[in-house]
Design a protein around this motif. Structure first.
Motif, PDB file in Angstrom:
ATOM      1  N   PHE B  13      47.338  48.611  36.107  1.00 17.71           N
ATOM      2  CA  PHE B  13      46.913  47.262  35.732  1.00 17.71           C
ATOM      3  C   PHE B  13      47.906  46.229  36.285  1.00 17.71           C
ATOM      4  O   PHE B  13      47.509  45.229  36.892  1.00 17.71           O
ATOM      5  N   GLY B  16      47.736  45.867  39.996  1.00 13.32           N
ATOM      6  CA  GLY B  16      46.530  45.093  40.291  1.00 13.32           C
ATOM      7  C   GLY B  16      46.762  43.597  40.104  1.00 13.32           C
ATOM      8  O   GLY B  16      46.346  42.789  40.932  1.00 13.32           O
ATOM      9  N   LEU B  17      47.446  43.235  39.030  1.00 10.75           N
ATOM     10  CA  LEU B  17      47.734  41.814  38.770  1.00 10.75           C
ATOM     11  C   LEU B  17      48.566  41.217  39.901  1.00 10.75           C
ATOM     12  O   LEU B  17      48.303  40.104  40.361  1.00 10.75           O
ATOM     13  N   SER B  20      46.602  41.045  43.255  1.00 14.85           N
ATOM     14  CA  SER B  20      45.510  40.067  43.228  1.00 14.85           C
ATOM     15  C   SER B  20      45.996  38.628  43.355  1.00 14.85           C
ATOM     16  O   SER B  20      45.224  37.751  43.718  1.00 14.85           O
ATOM     17  N   LEU B  42      40.731  33.939  42.934  1.00 14.92           N
ATOM     18  CA  LEU B  42      40.721  34.601  41.629  1.00 14.92           C
ATOM     19  C   LEU B  42      39.324  34.916  41.114  1.00 14.92           C
ATOM     20  O   LEU B  42      39.161  35.773  40.248  1.00 14.92           O
ATOM     21  N   LEU B  44      37.313  36.438  42.945  1.00 14.97           N
ATOM     22  CA  LEU B  44      37.143  37.792  43.478  1.00 14.97           C
ATOM     23  C   LEU B  44      37.880  38.824  42.629  1.00 14.97           C
ATOM     24  O   LEU B  44      37.487  39.987  42.571  1.00 14.97           O
ATOM     25  N   VAL B  45      38.967  38.400  41.975  1.00 16.79           N
ATOM     26  CA  VAL B  45      39.687  39.314  41.069  1.00 16.79           C
ATOM     27  C   VAL B  45      38.741  39.693  39.937  1.00 16.79           C
ATOM     28  O   VAL B  45      38.524  40.874  39.632  1.00 16.79           O
ATOM     29  N   MET B  46      38.164  38.665  39.334  1.00 17.70           N
ATOM     30  CA  MET B  46      37.221  38.866  38.238  1.00 17.70           C
ATOM     31  C   MET B  46      36.036  39.706  38.704  1.00 17.70           C
ATOM     32  O   MET B  46      35.650  40.672  38.046  1.00 17.70           O
ATOM     33  N   GLY B  48      35.801  41.818  41.291  1.00 15.92           N
ATOM     34  CA  GLY B  48      36.195  43.196  41.584  1.00 15.92           C
ATOM     35  C   GLY B  48      36.392  44.000  40.311  1.00 15.92           C
ATOM     36  O   GLY B  48      35.975  45.158  40.212  1.00 15.92           O
ATOM     37  N   ALA B  49      37.028  43.379  39.320  1.00 16.29           N
ATOM     38  CA  ALA B  49      37.316  44.081  38.066  1.00 16.29           C
ATOM     39  C   ALA B  49      36.023  44.382  37.316  1.00 16.29           C
ATOM     40  O   ALA B  49      35.829  45.492  36.805  1.00 16.29           O
ATOM     41  N   ILE B  50      35.122  43.397  37.267  1.00  9.09           N
ATOM     42  CA  ILE B  50      33.883  43.597  36.506  1.00  9.09           C
ATOM     43  C   ILE B  50      32.950  44.580  37.218  1.00  9.09           C
ATOM     44  O   ILE B  50      32.270  45.376  36.574  1.00  9.09           O
ATOM     45  N   VAL B  52      33.750  47.242  38.660  1.00  9.39           N
ATOM     46  CA  VAL B  52      34.146  48.587  38.210  1.00  9.39           C
ATOM     47  C   VAL B  52      33.889  48.724  36.712  1.00  9.39           C
ATOM     48  O   VAL B  52      33.373  49.737  36.230  1.00  9.39           O
ATOM     49  N   GLY B  53      34.262  47.666  35.975  1.00  8.92           N
ATOM     50  CA  GLY B  53      34.200  47.720  34.513  1.00  8.92           C
ATOM     51  C   GLY B  53      32.794  47.924  33.967  1.00  8.92           C
ATOM     52  O   GLY B  53      32.604  48.653  32.993  1.00  8.92           O
ATOM     53  N   ILE B  54      31.806  47.319  34.626  1.00  7.75           N
ATOM     54  CA  ILE B  54      30.454  47.339  34.067  1.00  7.75           C
ATOM     55  C   ILE B  54      29.909  48.774  33.957  1.00  7.75           C
ATOM     56  O   ILE B  54      29.286  49.141  32.967  1.00  7.75           O
ATOM     57  N   SER B  56      31.868  51.540  33.728  1.00  3.32           N
ATOM     58  CA  SER B  56      32.659  52.321  32.782  1.00  3.32           C
ATOM     59  C   SER B  56      32.293  51.976  31.344  1.00  3.32           C
ATOM     60  O   SER B  56      32.274  52.850  30.486  1.00  3.32           O
TER      61      SER B  56
END
Lengths: 144, 144
Positions: B13, B16-17, B20, B42, B44-46, B48-50, B52-54, B56
């Motif tokens: 994490f 990644g921070l 990014s 930023l 694109l940070v959100m 990229g994270a979402i 993957v997150g969606i 999981s």
């Protein structure tokens, strides 16, 4: 106007993917929401049987700058630029501390995890803090 | 093993921070400066994270236990109330003033940067003030 000179699409997208991977691992492996303000706030004060996972996670987070500078190619690391004065950093820190606990989350918990699990509550929180951020920067940069 | 895994998630994490750009307050403020020279990185940070997150979290919602056999703590609170909005407004304004949200602030503190240490100290005071206020007011806490 888009600031193309500072635009870093690939680094930001890959960093974002890493943030997403960490959030995915945390919920699937450990059953926890990766929300920094919640993880940290839960240690104030620490509760029995609920502190260790928070501390090990935070130690990993603290190791990140050292691991990053060891892995990154020479000269890649840029010094962060901070415009806020120390007084403003303290004011902002207090607001972020109180606000994230009162609103139950920050960029990671509401912004990444909350939006990923399609929570309307987190969508509203994220929209609200983004608008507050845009408005604050607008006032500081263009009005004051 | 579980402790090591928590540490690694924190590390991923944090890396990644940094990658990014979230740990550079000037970059964060460049993103929040929607009406000036806007740096869209930023978003694109959100994204990229979402992205993957969606997946999981869709998977996590179908499971009852985590990988290590423990509980899966998915937030149950879907209440949209004054606390959520006021908290998010305070947080967003503080984020806009300094350019730090909690995760990147902790990473900057760990790297020994004086501004990061100052911000985190104030943020911890804010979180403690919140805890103490909660206890005095005796309202039932709603947490995510």
């Amino acid at each position: 106007m888009i600031d193309w000179a500072h635009f870093t699409p690939w680094a930001s997208l890959s960093g974002g993917v890493l943030i997403g991977v960490a959030s995915a691992l945390f919920i699937l492996l450990h059953g926890r929401i990766l929300g920094i303000s919640g993880i940290l706030g839960g240690l104030l004060p620490p509760k029995a049987n609920d502190a260790t996972w928070r501390i090990t996670f935070l130690l990993g987070l603290f190791a990140a700058p050292f691991v990053f500078s060891a892995l990154a190619p020479a000269g890649y690391m840029q010094m962060p630029r901070i415009d806020a004065s120390y007084t403003m950093l303290i004011v902002a820190g207090l607001m972020v501390g109180i606000g994230t606990r009162y609103g139950s989350g920050c960029t990671s918990g509401h912004g990444v995890c909350g939006l990923s699990r399609l929570s309307l509550r987190s969508l509203i929180a994220t929209g609200t803090f983004m608008v507050a951020g845009f408005a604050t920067v607008y006032m500081i940069r263009h009005i004051l | 093993m579980q402790r090591f895994s928590e540490f690694m998630v924190g590390l991923i994490f944090g890396v990644g921070l940094i990658l990014s750009g979230m740990t550079d307050p000037a970059k964060v403020i460049g993103f929040l400066d929607l009406f000036g020279q806007w740096d869209p990185s930023l978003a694109l940070v959100m994204g990229g994270a979402i992205a993957v997150g969606i997946f999981s979290f869709a998977l996590a919602k179908k499971r009852t236990v985590n990988f290590f056999g423990g509980a899966l703590h998915l937030p149950k609170n879907d209440h949209i109330d004054k606390r959520l909005i006021i908290g998010a407004l305070l947080f967003g304004a503080g984020w806009g003033i300094a350019g730090y949200c909690p995760g990147p602030a902790l990473v900057s503190m760990a790297s020994g940067q004086a501004e990061g240490i100052t911000f985190v100290a104030a943020m911890l005071v804010g979180m403690i003030v919140y805890e103490l206020a909660q206890r005095t007011i005796h309202k039932p806490r709603m947490t995510d």
